[in-house]
Design an enzyme around this catalytic site. Structure first.
Site, mmCIF file in Angstrom:
data_model
loop_
_atom_site.group_PDB
_atom_site.id
_atom_site.type_symbol
_atom_site.label_atom_id
_atom_site.label_comp_id
_atom_site.label_asym_id
_atom_site.label_seq_id
_atom_site.Cartn_x
_atom_site.Cartn_y
_atom_site.Cartn_z
ATOM 1 N N GLU A 107 4.076 3.920 6.182
ATOM 2 C CA GLU A 107 2.846 3.115 6.096
ATOM 3 C C GLU A 107 1.811 3.853 5.260
ATOM 4 O O GLU A 107 1.813 5.079 5.207
ATOM 5 C CB GLU A 107 2.308 2.941 7.522
ATOM 6 N N ASP A 149 -5.120 1.829 10.824
ATOM 7 C CA ASP A 149 -6.555 1.654 11.061
ATOM 8 C C ASP A 149 -6.723 1.123 12.491
ATOM 9 O O ASP A 149 -6.674 1.884 13.451
ATOM 10 C CB ASP A 149 -7.065 0.688 9.977
ATOM 11 N N GLY A 180 0.775 -1.249 0.000
ATOM 12 C CA GLY A 180 0.000 0.000 0.000
ATOM 13 C C GLY A 180 0.797 1.285 0.000
ATOM 14 O O GLY A 180 0.301 2.307 -0.471
HETATM 15 P P1 5GP Z 1 -4.685 -2.134 10.682
HETATM 16 O O1 5GP Z 1 -3.858 -3.328 11.043
HETATM 17 O O2 5GP Z 1 -4.175 -0.843 11.269
HETATM 18 O O3 5GP Z 1 -6.145 -2.360 10.961
HETATM 19 O O4 5GP Z 1 -4.663 -2.007 9.128
HETATM 20 C C1 5GP Z 1 -3.584 -1.566 8.453
HETATM 21 C C2 5GP Z 1 -3.636 -2.017 7.021
HETATM 22 O O5 5GP Z 1 -4.965 -2.338 6.609
HETATM 23 C C3 5GP Z 1 -3.186 -0.910 6.129
HETATM 24 O O6 5GP Z 1 -1.781 -0.933 5.961
HETATM 25 C C4 5GP Z 1 -3.946 -1.208 4.877
HETATM 26 O O7 5GP Z 1 -3.243 -2.142 4.092
HETATM 27 C C5 5GP Z 1 -5.247 -1.828 5.351
HETATM 28 N N1 5GP Z 1 -6.300 -0.817 5.440
HETATM 29 C C6 5GP Z 1 -6.866 -0.302 6.551
HETATM 30 N N2 5GP Z 1 -7.791 0.627 6.245
HETATM 31 C C7 5GP Z 1 -7.795 0.704 4.899
HETATM 32 C C8 5GP Z 1 -8.513 1.522 3.955
HETATM 33 O O8 5GP Z 1 -9.344 2.388 4.261
HETATM 34 N N3 5GP Z 1 -8.218 1.296 2.645
HETATM 35 C C9 5GP Z 1 -7.315 0.377 2.231
HETATM 36 N N4 5GP Z 1 -7.129 0.242 0.927
HETATM 37 N N5 5GP Z 1 -6.609 -0.395 3.081
HETATM 38 C C10 5GP Z 1 -6.853 -0.220 4.402
#
Ligand code: 5GP
Length: 183
Positions: free
Chosen positions: A102, A106, A47
């Site tokens: 990053e 999220d 990403g």
């Molecule tokens: P976390 O582990 O913080 O929940 O998620 C992190 C990863 O989830 C990010 O690096 C990304 O790859 C994916 N992610 C979280 N939210 C989004 C979003 O709104 N759009 C996209 N495309 N990926 C997301």
């Protein structure tokens, strides 16, 4: 031919010009903080590949670039909480200043895992630069030192971010309104 992307599927949040301006501001802050040092940018794949390439070119610092591939979501838009390393660093990072780049923080689960991994390998310092932050969705507390934009609960695509591997090539950051069909 059908219009790409279908206009009903996405809504622009940040234009390429707005992103470029913010990347310049982030680079300015990072360059000040790292003056006299040579950090290693660890770009989290897939990403952050577009963001990391713009950020790296905006940084007037001697730096190295490494890529760390992780997969935290399946093909949908809901976090599984599980993190899998798909591509490891190519050099040791012991006693190095690490800047993790990053795409989006999220729940924080992915970043917490990555921070643990980088620290376990003996980095001298670790900071985090995230293009996007979704603070309202945090499940674990993680330090994010530089943030491009804070967003609400929207699922964001474009500028490197995907939905089921689609839309990474959109030049703007967009809210996904409809999950894309398989190509
Ligand atoms: P976390 O582990 O913080 O929940 O998620 C992190 C990863 O989830 C990010 O690096 C990304 O790859 C994916 N992610 C979280 N939210 C989004 C979003 O709104 N759009 C996209 N495309 N990926 C997301």
């Amino acid at each position: 031919m059908r219009e790409y992307p279908p206009p009903e599927a996405i809504r622009t949040l940040y234009t390429p010009a707005a992103i470029a301006a913010r990347v310049g501001e982030l680079a300015h802050a990072i360059a000040n903080d790292y003056a006299g040092r040579s950090p290693i940018l660890v770009a989290i794949l897939k990403g952050s590949f577009v963001f990391a390439s713009d950020l790296a070119r905006a940084l007037p610092l001697p730096l190295r670039i490494e890529f760390l591939g992780v997969r935290s979501y399946g093909s949908g838009t809901v976090s599984t909480g599980a993190v899998q390393i798909t591509q490891d660093l190519t050099h040791p990072i012991e006693n190095q200043d690490i800047l993790i780049v990053e795409d989006i923080v999220d729940t924080g689960l992915t970043l917490a895992y990555i921070l643990g991994l980088i620290q376990a390998r003996g980095a001298r310092s670790v900071r985090v630069c995230a293009l996007l932050d979704k603070p309202s969705r945090r499940r674990v507390e993680v330090p994010v030192d530089y943030v491009g934009f804070s967003v609400g609960d929207a699922f964001v695509v474009g500028y490197g971010l995907d939905c089921a591997e689609q839309y990474r090539n959109l030049p703007a950051l967009c809210e996904l309104l409809q999950v894309p069909d398989s190509p």
